[in-house]
Write a protein that holds these residues in place. Structure first.
Motif, PDB file in Angstrom:
ATOM      1  N   THR A 109       0.824  -1.218   0.000  1.00 10.08           N
ATOM      2  CA  THR A 109       0.000   0.000   0.000  1.00 10.08           C
ATOM      3  C   THR A 109       0.855   1.264   0.000  1.00 10.08           C
ATOM      4  OG1 THR A 109      -0.142  -0.051   2.436  1.00 10.08           O
ATOM      5  CG2 THR A 109      -1.892  -1.158   1.197  1.00 10.08           C
ATOM      6  N   GLY A 110       2.071   1.181   0.572  1.00  6.36           N
ATOM      7  CA  GLY A 110       2.927   2.365   0.650  1.00  6.36           C
ATOM      8  C   GLY A 110       3.717   2.639  -0.607  1.00  6.36           C
ATOM      9  N   GLY A 111       3.719   1.669  -1.529  1.00  9.48           N
ATOM     10  CA  GLY A 111       4.396   1.880  -2.794  1.00  9.48           C
ATOM     11  C   GLY A 111       5.886   1.633  -2.773  1.00  9.48           C
ATOM     12  N   GLY A 112       6.384   1.018  -1.714  1.00 10.43           N
ATOM     13  CA  GLY A 112       7.819   0.723  -1.639  1.00 10.43           C
ATOM     14  C   GLY A 112       8.136  -0.627  -2.250  1.00 10.43           C
ATOM     15  N   GLY A 113       9.185  -1.234  -1.789  1.00  6.16           N
ATOM     16  CA  GLY A 113       9.570  -2.562  -2.248  1.00  6.16           C
ATOM     17  C   GLY A 113      10.163  -3.329  -1.092  1.00  6.16           C
ATOM     18  N   LEU A 114      10.130  -4.653  -1.178  1.00  6.69           N
ATOM     19  CA  LEU A 114      10.667  -5.516  -0.131  1.00  6.69           C
ATOM     20  C   LEU A 114      11.576  -6.553  -0.760  1.00  6.69           C
ATOM     21  CD1 LEU A 114      10.808  -6.802   2.726  1.00  6.69           C
ATOM     22  CD2 LEU A 114       8.686  -8.017   2.172  1.00  6.69           C
ATOM     23  N   LEU A 115      12.832  -6.583  -0.335  1.00  7.80           N
ATOM     24  CA  LEU A 115      13.774  -7.613  -0.751  1.00  7.80           C
ATOM     25  C   LEU A 115      14.094  -8.483   0.453  1.00  7.80           C
ATOM     26  CD1 LEU A 115      15.766  -8.921  -2.763  1.00  7.80           C
ATOM     27  CD2 LEU A 115      17.460  -7.221  -2.027  1.00  7.80           C
ATOM     28  N   MET A 116      13.878  -9.778   0.308  1.00  5.37           N
ATOM     29  CA  MET A 116      14.231 -10.729   1.356  1.00  5.37           C
ATOM     30  C   MET A 116      15.239 -11.727   0.793  1.00  5.37           C
ATOM     31  SD  MET A 116      10.628 -11.480   3.357  1.00  5.37           S
ATOM     32  CE  MET A 116       9.602 -11.795   1.902  1.00  5.37           C
ATOM     33  N   THR A 117      16.190 -12.141   1.626  1.00  2.00           N
ATOM     34  CA  THR A 117      17.148 -13.170   1.230  1.00  2.00           C
ATOM     35  C   THR A 117      17.098 -14.306   2.235  1.00  2.00           C
ATOM     36  OG1 THR A 117      19.091 -12.424   2.484  1.00  2.00           O
ATOM     37  CG2 THR A 117      18.652 -11.318   0.375  1.00  2.00           C
ATOM     38  N   SER A 118      17.422 -15.482   1.748  1.00  2.24           N
ATOM     39  CA  SER A 118      17.401 -16.646   2.630  1.00  2.24           C
ATOM     40  C   SER A 118      18.255 -17.756   2.037  1.00  2.24           C
ATOM     41  CB  SER A 118      15.964 -17.155   2.817  1.00  2.24           C
ATOM     42  OG  SER A 118      15.942 -18.306   3.654  1.00  2.24           O
ATOM     43  N   ALA A 119      18.824 -18.568   2.901  1.00  2.00           N
ATOM     44  CA  ALA A 119      19.532 -19.768   2.462  1.00  2.00           C
ATOM     45  C   ALA A 119      18.558 -20.904   2.185  1.00  2.00           C
ATOM     46  CB  ALA A 119      20.546 -20.197   3.518  1.00  2.00           C
ATOM     47  N   HIS A 120      17.269 -20.631   2.376  1.00  2.00           N
ATOM     48  CA  HIS A 120      16.235 -21.659   2.208  1.00  2.00           C
ATOM     49  C   HIS A 120      15.190 -21.179   1.209  1.00  2.00           C
ATOM     50  CE1 HIS A 120      17.855 -23.467   5.935  1.00  2.00           C
ATOM     51  NE2 HIS A 120      17.955 -22.211   6.338  1.00  2.00           N
ATOM     52  N   TRP A 121      14.719 -22.086   0.377  1.00  2.00           N
ATOM     53  CA  TRP A 121      13.640 -21.758  -0.540  1.00  2.00           C
ATOM     54  C   TRP A 121      12.402 -21.386   0.284  1.00  2.00           C
ATOM     55  CZ3 TRP A 121      14.416 -20.680  -5.369  1.00  2.00           C
ATOM     56  CH2 TRP A 121      13.335 -20.593  -6.258  1.00  2.00           C
ATOM     57  N   PRO A 122      11.621 -20.384  -0.136  1.00  2.00           N
ATOM     58  CA  PRO A 122      10.493 -19.912   0.687  1.00  2.00           C
ATOM     59  C   PRO A 122       9.529 -21.005   1.132  1.00  2.00           C
ATOM     60  CG  PRO A 122      10.897 -18.397  -1.112  1.00  2.00           C
ATOM     61  CD  PRO A 122      11.810 -19.565  -1.341  1.00  2.00           C
ATOM     62  N   GLY A 123       9.389 -22.046   0.344  1.00  2.00           N
ATOM     63  CA  GLY A 123       8.498 -23.130   0.741  1.00  2.00           C
ATOM     64  C   GLY A 123       8.947 -23.848   1.998  1.00  2.00           C
ATOM     65  N   ALA A 124      10.203 -23.647   2.407  1.00  2.00           N
ATOM     66  CA  ALA A 124      10.730 -24.289   3.616  1.00  2.00           C
ATOM     67  C   ALA A 124      10.765 -23.344   4.811  1.00  2.00           C
ATOM     68  CB  ALA A 124      12.137 -24.828   3.341  1.00  2.00           C
ATOM     69  N   TRP A 125      10.112 -22.180   4.706  1.00  2.00           N
ATOM     70  CA  TRP A 125      10.165 -21.207   5.794  1.00  2.00           C
ATOM     71  C   TRP A 125       9.245 -21.546   6.961  1.00  2.00           C
ATOM     72  CZ3 TRP A 125      10.344 -15.605   3.330  1.00  2.00           C
ATOM     73  CH2 TRP A 125      11.554 -15.476   2.612  1.00  2.00           C
ATOM     74  N   GLN A 126       8.467 -22.597   6.833  1.00  2.00           N
ATOM     75  CA  GLN A 126       7.583 -23.070   7.919  1.00  2.00           C
ATOM     76  C   GLN A 126       6.548 -22.010   8.306  1.00  2.00           C
ATOM     77  OE1 GLN A 126      10.109 -24.363  11.175  1.00  2.00           O
ATOM     78  NE2 GLN A 126      11.413 -25.595   9.842  1.00  2.00           N
ATOM     79  N   VAL A 127       5.986 -21.360   7.309  1.00  2.00           N
ATOM     80  CA  VAL A 127       4.984 -20.322   7.562  1.00  2.00           C
ATOM     81  C   VAL A 127       3.648 -20.979   7.886  1.00  2.00           C
ATOM     82  CG1 VAL A 127       3.753 -18.363   6.568  1.00  2.00           C
ATOM     83  CG2 VAL A 127       6.174 -18.712   6.037  1.00  2.00           C
ATOM     84  N   ARG A 128       3.084 -20.612   9.032  1.00  2.00           N
ATOM     85  CA  ARG A 128       1.827 -21.203   9.476  1.00  2.00           C
ATOM     86  C   ARG A 128       0.619 -20.347   9.109  1.00  2.00           C
ATOM     87  NH1 ARG A 128       5.543 -21.507  13.377  1.00  2.00           N
ATOM     88  NH2 ARG A 128       4.736 -19.624  14.386  1.00  2.00           N
ATOM     89  N   THR A 129       0.806 -19.039   8.967  1.00  2.00           N
ATOM     90  CA  THR A 129      -0.308 -18.133   8.689  1.00  2.00           C
ATOM     91  C   THR A 129      -0.671 -18.195   7.208  1.00  2.00           C
ATOM     92  OG1 THR A 129       0.562 -16.657  10.406  1.00  2.00           O
ATOM     93  CG2 THR A 129      -1.117 -15.768   8.897  1.00  2.00           C
ATOM     94  N   PRO A 130      -1.881 -18.626   6.871  1.00  2.00           N
ATOM     95  CA  PRO A 130      -2.245 -18.798   5.456  1.00  2.00           C
ATOM     96  C   PRO A 130      -2.094 -17.531   4.625  1.00  2.00           C
ATOM     97  CG  PRO A 130      -3.847 -19.900   6.868  1.00  2.00           C
ATOM     98  CD  PRO A 130      -2.948 -19.095   7.776  1.00  2.00           C
ATOM     99  N   ASP A 131      -2.535 -16.378   5.150  1.00  2.00           N
ATOM    100  CA  ASP A 131      -2.441 -15.138   4.382  1.00  2.00           C
ATOM    101  C   ASP A 131      -0.991 -14.742   4.117  1.00  2.00           C
ATOM    102  OD1 ASP A 131      -5.148 -14.908   4.179  1.00  2.00           O
ATOM    103  OD2 ASP A 131      -5.369 -13.505   5.857  1.00  2.00           O
ATOM    104  N   LEU A 132      -0.119 -14.934   5.105  1.00  2.00           N
ATOM    105  CA  LEU A 132       1.297 -14.631   4.909  1.00  2.00           C
ATOM    106  C   LEU A 132       1.905 -15.603   3.905  1.00  2.00           C
ATOM    107  CD1 LEU A 132       3.932 -13.164   5.545  1.00  2.00           C
ATOM    108  CD2 LEU A 132       4.224 -14.690   7.516  1.00  2.00           C
ATOM    109  N   ARG A 133       1.545 -16.869   4.020  1.00  2.00           N
ATOM    110  CA  ARG A 133       2.055 -17.859   3.072  1.00  2.00           C
ATOM    111  C   ARG A 133       1.661 -17.490   1.641  1.00  2.00           C
ATOM    112  NH1 ARG A 133       0.776 -22.019   5.835  1.00  2.00           N
ATOM    113  NH2 ARG A 133      -1.235 -22.448   4.875  1.00  2.00           N
TER     114      ARG A 133
END
Length: 232
Positions: free
Chosen positions: A116-140
């Motif tokens: 909504t703010g019009g910015g950008g988000l860069l995230m880095t990880s040694a793990h593919w996002p599918g392995a982040w163990q995200v439990r919240t459906p909307d965040l996933r």
């Protein structure tokens, strides 16, 4: 060696330089570099760079942070100030996401604020996002919608380029054929490249010997005989 240690070892240069000039681009990381450098013309507001420890994620992220004027956030301690920055439209960097080691509610709100703010988000990880163990459906769902690019294991071209730069930083003249020989016989990681350059430098100084093919071959054999431990 911890993930943090690997990141520090990777992002090359003896002085810890993270400039664009110090970034060596090869087939292994070209897709990630091209995507990140498209900023602000990204396909969407969220980009994830995934790759093994020591592959250059932090170096690339640092270049983007400086270029975009992004706020660097600790993935393990996301704060209200991080959310405020996202709401104000400031680009956000979250470097080094570890599975299950971040507050899902705060990250979800930050991602919404970035959109909504019009910015950008860069995230880095040694793990593919599918392995982040995200439990919240909307965040996933938000994470799955991000543009994700992978940095591969270092190829020969990248290892040779890194070792050439490291020797040059130490003002050591080493023949290109010697560097190619060593690069083809070490673990395929930039942390290993950094380590072997340091050890070769120390060994050559201790023995008052030039780093030749024969010297490097003896060094590598010693490493193999000690099962990954340097005997020099």
């Amino acid at each position: 060696m911890t993930t943090t240690d690997s990141q520090l070892l990777l992002d090359i240069g003896l002085s810890g330089s993270m400039s664009r000039d110090d970034l060596i681009v090869t087939r292994a990381n070209r897709a990630a570099v091209m995507l990140v450098e498209r900023w602000p013309e990204w396909p969407g507001p969220f980009v994830i760079v995934a790759g093994p420890p020591g592959s250059g994620k932090t170096h690339l992220a640092t270049i983007w942070r400086e270029e975009a004027g992004a706020r660097a956030c600790d993935p393990a301690q996301l704060t209200a100030a991080d959310l405020d920055a996202a709401q104000a439209g400031q680009p956000i960097l979250i470097d080094g996401v570890e599975p299950g080691a971040f507050d899902e509610a705060t990250l979800f709100h930050i991602m919404n604020a970035v959109r909504t703010g019009g910015g950008g988000l860069l995230m880095t990880s040694a793990h593919w996002p599918g392995a982040w163990q995200v439990r919240t459906p909307d965040l996933r769902s938000r994470i799955q919608a991000a543009t994700t690019v992978e940095i591969d294991e270092p190829d020969d071209e990248l290892l040779i380029g890194v070792m050439t730069k490291l020797f040059a930083d130490r003002q050591i003249a080493v023949d290109a054929s010697v560097i190619r020989y060593v690069a083809s016989r070490i673990e395929r990681s930039l942390a290993s490249a950094r380590m072997i350059v340091e050890r070769l430098d120390k060994a050559s100084l201790a023995r008052k010997a030039k780093i030749t093919r024969a010297f490097a071959a003896a060094f590598v054999r010693e490493y193999d005989d000690n099962q990954g431990e340097f005997g020099f």
